[in-house]
Design a protein around this motif. Structure first.
Motif, mmCIF file in Angstrom:
data_model
loop_
_atom_site.group_PDB
_atom_site.id
_atom_site.type_symbol
_atom_site.label_atom_id
_atom_site.label_comp_id
_atom_site.label_asym_id
_atom_site.label_seq_id
_atom_site.Cartn_x
_atom_site.Cartn_y
_atom_site.Cartn_z
ATOM 1 N N UNK A 224 0.826 -1.205 0.000
ATOM 2 C CA UNK A 224 0.000 0.000 0.000
ATOM 3 C C UNK A 224 0.861 1.257 0.000
ATOM 4 N N UNK A 225 1.967 1.227 0.735
ATOM 5 C CA UNK A 225 2.879 2.363 0.754
ATOM 6 C C UNK A 225 3.531 2.560 -0.610
ATOM 7 N N UNK B 49 -3.589 -6.454 -8.147
ATOM 8 C CA UNK B 49 -2.549 -7.227 -7.471
ATOM 9 C C UNK B 49 -2.801 -7.277 -5.971
ATOM 10 N N UNK B 50 -3.135 -6.137 -5.396
ATOM 11 C CA UNK B 50 -3.399 -6.085 -3.953
ATOM 12 C C UNK B 50 -4.595 -6.946 -3.578
ATOM 13 N N UNK B 51 -5.632 -6.949 -4.422
ATOM 14 C CA UNK B 51 -6.799 -7.796 -4.165
ATOM 15 C C UNK B 51 -6.411 -9.270 -4.149
ATOM 16 N N UNK B 52 -5.600 -9.703 -5.130
ATOM 17 C CA UNK B 52 -5.167 -11.103 -5.167
ATOM 18 C C UNK B 52 -4.339 -11.455 -3.930
ATOM 19 N N UNK B 53 -3.524 -10.509 -3.469
ATOM 20 C CA UNK B 53 -2.735 -10.743 -2.258
ATOM 21 C C UNK B 53 -3.646 -10.896 -1.043
ATOM 22 N N UNK B 54 -4.689 -10.086 -0.988
ATOM 23 C CA UNK B 54 -5.624 -10.194 0.143
ATOM 24 C C UNK B 54 -6.342 -11.529 0.139
ATOM 25 N N UNK C 97 2.936 -12.154 -3.241
ATOM 26 C CA UNK C 97 3.049 -10.921 -4.020
ATOM 27 C C UNK C 97 3.448 -11.170 -5.467
ATOM 28 N N UNK C 98 4.507 -11.942 -5.720
ATOM 29 C CA UNK C 98 4.983 -12.107 -7.091
ATOM 30 C C UNK C 98 3.989 -12.909 -7.926
ATOM 31 N N UNK C 99 3.366 -13.918 -7.341
ATOM 32 C CA UNK C 99 2.332 -14.655 -8.067
ATOM 33 C C UNK C 99 1.190 -13.719 -8.450
#
Length: 249
Positions: A59-60, A96-101, A106-108
């Motif tokens: 997020x930063x 990307x952030x949604x998939x991480x959540x 992260x890389x995937x």
């Protein structure tokens, strides 16, 4: 150092401190940071119960990226089809952030987003590395993990280069894999029923788990079949109502 931006390692220490039940002041002392820095960091990233170091760091990065003006090369590259460079980039970051959540590393998540948003739906490892500005080794590891989960597939183009692809059938295969995973869970739960005895509270609980995931898995597989046959049917099949399973997807 005090006053500078938090590093990813410091965020990991904050996450560990929260898990250990430490007060913000104690976490700050260990990091040699002001207590207000730690408090602000935690509260703007989900609070003490939902704070995750990787998502907070991402997020930063997103906020910093939005403040940074686009370079001429970036602007030129993303004006294809009249698209806005910054809007596309912001969308990729959000996806990307949604998939991480949802649990992907992260890389995937970055690789999957890159493939989803490519018009071709297919890129080589070199193209992925260049677009994401990461090492080929990072791409290779992410690709291996995504393949193992059925989220992408590998193919060769006319130049014999390996390409990595997402398409309609990949979603179908992913849903079928999830249904099979549910079936394995149900089978394991029923093994516990036999072991613990059919009349015990623990066995009843496991049988309820098995029935639930059986129902969900069967519904998921049925829905995946119907979606593929209806949503991805050829126009002439839709008109005639003859859409059905096809071998050429």
């Amino acid at each position: 150092m005090p006053g500078g931006r938090l590093t990813q390692q410091e965020r990991q220490q904050i996450s560990l401190g929260l898990a250990d039940g430490l007060a913000y002041a104690e976490i700050a002392r260990r990091l040699d940071r002001p207590t207000s820095t730690v408090t602000r960091e935690v509260m703007r990233n989900g609070g003490p119960t939902a704070y995750r170091a990787d998502l907070a760091h991402r997020a930063t990065e997103q906020r910093a990226h939005r403040r940074r003006p686009a370079t001429p090369r970036d602007t030129a590259a993303s004006r294809v089809h009249g698209r806005d460079a910054e809007a596309v980039r912001a969308y990729e970051e959000a996806f990307t952030t949604l998939l991480m959540r949802q649990g992907l590393p992260k890389m995937m998540s970055r690789v999957l987003t890159c493939l989803y948003t490519a018009d071709t739906g297919s890129l080589t490892a070199a193209e992925l590395a260049r677009h994401l500005q990461v090492s080929p080794a990072s791409i290779s590891k992410a690709i291996t993990q995504l393949e193992s989960q059925g989220l992408i597939r590998r193919e060769r183009d006319e130049r014999r280069r390996e390409r990595y692809t997402v398409d309609n059938d990949v979603w179908y295969q992913g849903m079928i894999a999830a249904a099979r995973s549910n079936a394995e869970l149900a089978e394991t739960a029923r093994q516990g029923v036999a072991l613990l005895g059919p009349d015990t509270p623990a066995a009843t609980r496991l049988e309820n788990i098995a029935r639930f995931v059986d129902f969900v898995g069967e519904s998921l597989e049925r829905a995946a079949e119907q979606a593929r046959d209806i949503l991805y049917a050829r126009p002439e099949e839709r008109r005639s109502g003859t859409a059905g399973p096809r071998e050429d997807r």
